[in-house]
Motif scaffolding. Structure first.
Motif, PDB file in Angstrom:
ATOM      1  N   CYS A  31       0.818  -1.224   0.000  1.00 45.07           N
ATOM      2  CA  CYS A  31       0.000   0.000   0.000  1.00 45.07           C
ATOM      3  C   CYS A  31       0.847   1.267   0.000  1.00 45.07           C
ATOM      4  O   CYS A  31       0.363   2.340  -0.367  1.00 45.07           O
ATOM      5  CB  CYS A  31      -0.982   0.000   1.163  1.00 45.07           C
ATOM      6  N   CYS A  32       2.116   1.168   0.389  1.00 52.30           N
ATOM      7  CA  CYS A  32       3.000   2.348   0.392  1.00 52.30           C
ATOM      8  C   CYS A  32       3.726   2.543  -0.944  1.00 52.30           C
ATOM      9  O   CYS A  32       4.381   3.566  -1.146  1.00 52.30           O
ATOM     10  CB  CYS A  32       4.031   2.227   1.503  1.00 52.30           C
ATOM     11  N   ILE A  33       3.639   1.534  -1.808  1.00 55.14           N
ATOM     12  CA  ILE A  33       4.384   1.637  -3.064  1.00 55.14           C
ATOM     13  C   ILE A  33       3.526   1.494  -4.309  1.00 55.14           C
ATOM     14  O   ILE A  33       4.028   1.616  -5.414  1.00 55.14           O
ATOM     15  CB  ILE A  33       5.549   0.616  -3.114  1.00 55.14           C
ATOM     16  N   ASP A  34       2.236   1.284  -4.134  1.00 52.29           N
ATOM     17  CA  ASP A  34       1.324   1.236  -5.281  1.00 52.29           C
ATOM     18  C   ASP A  34       0.338   2.380  -5.156  1.00 52.29           C
ATOM     19  O   ASP A  34      -0.055   2.741  -4.058  1.00 52.29           O
ATOM     20  CB  ASP A  34       0.541  -0.083  -5.314  1.00 52.29           C
ATOM     21  N   GLY A  35      -0.070   2.896  -6.256  1.00 54.89           N
ATOM     22  CA  GLY A  35      -1.054   3.971  -6.244  1.00 54.89           C
ATOM     23  C   GLY A  35      -0.614   5.098  -7.146  1.00 54.89           C
ATOM     24  O   GLY A  35       0.496   5.101  -7.671  1.00 54.89           O
ATOM     25  N   ASP A  36      -1.498   6.053  -7.313  1.00 56.45           N
ATOM     26  CA  ASP A  36      -1.205   7.147  -8.238  1.00 56.45           C
ATOM     27  C   ASP A  36      -1.021   8.488  -7.531  1.00 56.45           C
ATOM     28  O   ASP A  36      -0.853   9.512  -8.165  1.00 56.45           O
ATOM     29  CB  ASP A  36      -2.302   7.256  -9.295  1.00 56.45           C
ATOM     30  N   ALA A  37      -1.050   8.471  -6.201  1.00 56.11           N
ATOM     31  CA  ALA A  37      -0.836   9.702  -5.434  1.00 56.11           C
ATOM     32  C   ALA A  37      -0.263   9.324  -4.073  1.00 56.11           C
ATOM     33  O   ALA A  37      -0.371   8.176  -3.646  1.00 56.11           O
ATOM     34  CB  ALA A  37      -2.148  10.468  -5.258  1.00 56.11           C
ATOM     35  N   GLY A  38       0.301  10.293  -3.408  1.00 55.57           N
ATOM     36  CA  GLY A  38       0.830  10.051  -2.075  1.00 55.57           C
ATOM     37  C   GLY A  38      -0.272  10.003  -1.035  1.00 55.57           C
ATOM     38  O   GLY A  38      -1.454  10.149  -1.350  1.00 55.57           O
ATOM     39  N   ALA A  39       0.120   9.833   0.197  1.00 57.35           N
ATOM     40  CA  ALA A  39      -0.827   9.777   1.311  1.00 57.35           C
ATOM     41  C   ALA A  39      -1.236  11.193   1.715  1.00 57.35           C
ATOM     42  O   ALA A  39      -0.382  12.080   1.810  1.00 57.35           O
ATOM     43  CB  ALA A  39      -0.189   9.070   2.491  1.00 57.35           C
ATOM     44  N   PRO A  40      -2.520  11.419   1.966  1.00 52.83           N
ATOM     45  CA  PRO A  40      -2.953  12.744   2.424  1.00 52.83           C
ATOM     46  C   PRO A  40      -2.236  13.144   3.721  1.00 52.83           C
ATOM     47  O   PRO A  40      -2.040  12.321   4.612  1.00 52.83           O
ATOM     48  CB  PRO A  40      -4.453  12.553   2.672  1.00 52.83           C
ATOM     49  N   VAL A  41      -1.828  14.400   3.785  1.00 50.39           N
ATOM     50  CA  VAL A  41      -1.183  14.941   4.985  1.00 50.39           C
ATOM     51  C   VAL A  41      -1.858  16.249   5.367  1.00 50.39           C
ATOM     52  O   VAL A  41      -2.245  17.034   4.508  1.00 50.39           O
ATOM     53  CB  VAL A  41       0.341  15.191   4.802  1.00 50.39           C
ATOM     54  N   THR A  42      -1.951  16.472   6.670  1.00 53.17           N
ATOM     55  CA  THR A  42      -2.481  17.744   7.144  1.00 53.17           C
ATOM     56  C   THR A  42      -1.338  18.758   7.148  1.00 53.17           C
ATOM     57  O   THR A  42      -0.159  18.384   7.082  1.00 53.17           O
ATOM     58  CB  THR A  42      -3.049  17.610   8.572  1.00 53.17           C
ATOM     59  N   GLN A  43      -1.686  20.008   7.282  1.00 49.42           N
ATOM     60  CA  GLN A  43      -0.670  21.056   7.336  1.00 49.42           C
ATOM     61  C   GLN A  43       0.244  20.850   8.536  1.00 49.42           C
ATOM     62  O   GLN A  43       1.463  20.989   8.435  1.00 49.42           O
ATOM     63  CB  GLN A  43      -1.344  22.430   7.403  1.00 49.42           C
ATOM     64  N   ASP A  44      -0.345  20.492   9.689  1.00 49.17           N
ATOM     65  CA  ASP A  44       0.458  20.246  10.892  1.00 49.17           C
ATOM     66  C   ASP A  44       1.407  19.071  10.700  1.00 49.17           C
ATOM     67  O   ASP A  44       2.569  19.129  11.113  1.00 49.17           O
ATOM     68  CB  ASP A  44      -0.440  19.984  12.108  1.00 49.17           C
TER      69      ASP A  44
END
Length: 189
Positions: A31-44
């Motif tokens: 799940c960390c190496i497949d996909g078309d976008a990175g993981a959502p992150v908050t500003q903090d």
């Protein structure tokens, strides 16, 4: 599929009924190496990761370090969300490999820092609803097939497997309400 509400959080019933338990020996952290976008992150989260970047960089692949140098640790995706930068159009820049498994460098090399909540909550995805409330939905991805089978074998439901991140995100009291709702809901099935 029925929707349930706990406080200002609307969630799909699958979160309460489906079995799930990560099986890293089988999926190898796909799940960390497949996909078309990175993981959502908050500003903090983005600011905190940036502060710990000197500790993290030596543990990242050279191409990940180059991406971070060129565009930073996060970018705005097609939907307008901030997500972790990715390498070669798929791998999160914070991946590291050990014994054939993909791990999170944030989690492994900075114990005082937690990886983004979106990563911890996966395969639950959080969405902001128009009315300001939060929606939680179960994302069923083929790479998690082994986790569904293992969860079934162990009799661990998705909400139980994700107790820590759900508590981190919403509170101990909220999670207790979720457990009570799940118990009642699953009795009726």
């Amino acid at each position: 599929m029925p929707l349930l509400q706990i406080d200002n959080v609307l969630l799909t019933s699958e979160i309460l009924t489906e079995f799930f338990c990560c099986n890293l020996q089988q999926c190898r952290g796909q799940c960390c190496i497949d996909g078309d976008a990175g993981a959502p992150v908050t500003q903090d989260e983005e600011l905190t990761i940036q502060q710990h970047l000197p500790q993290l960089l030596p543990h990242l692949a050279d191409d990940a370090q180059q991406i971070i140098q060129q565009q930073g640790i996060a970018y705005t995706d097609q939907e307008g969300d901030r997500v972790t930068s990715i390498v070669n159009g798929k791998d999160c820049v914070f991946t590291c490999h050990e014994n054939g498994c993909c791990l999170c460098a944030i989690e492994k090399h900075t114990p005082q820092l937690q990886k983004p909540i979106s990563c911890e909550l996966y395969p639950i995805r959080e969405v902001k609803l128009r009315n300001g409330n939060i929606g939680l939905q179960y994302h069923q991805w083929h790479i998690c097939r082994d986790a569904r089978q293992y969860g079934q074998q162990q009799q661990i439901r998705l909400y139980q497997f994700l107790r820590k991140p759900l508590t981190r995100r919403f509170s101990k009291q909220w999670y207790q309400q979720l457990c009570e709702t799940a118990e009642e809901y699953n009795k009726q099935k």
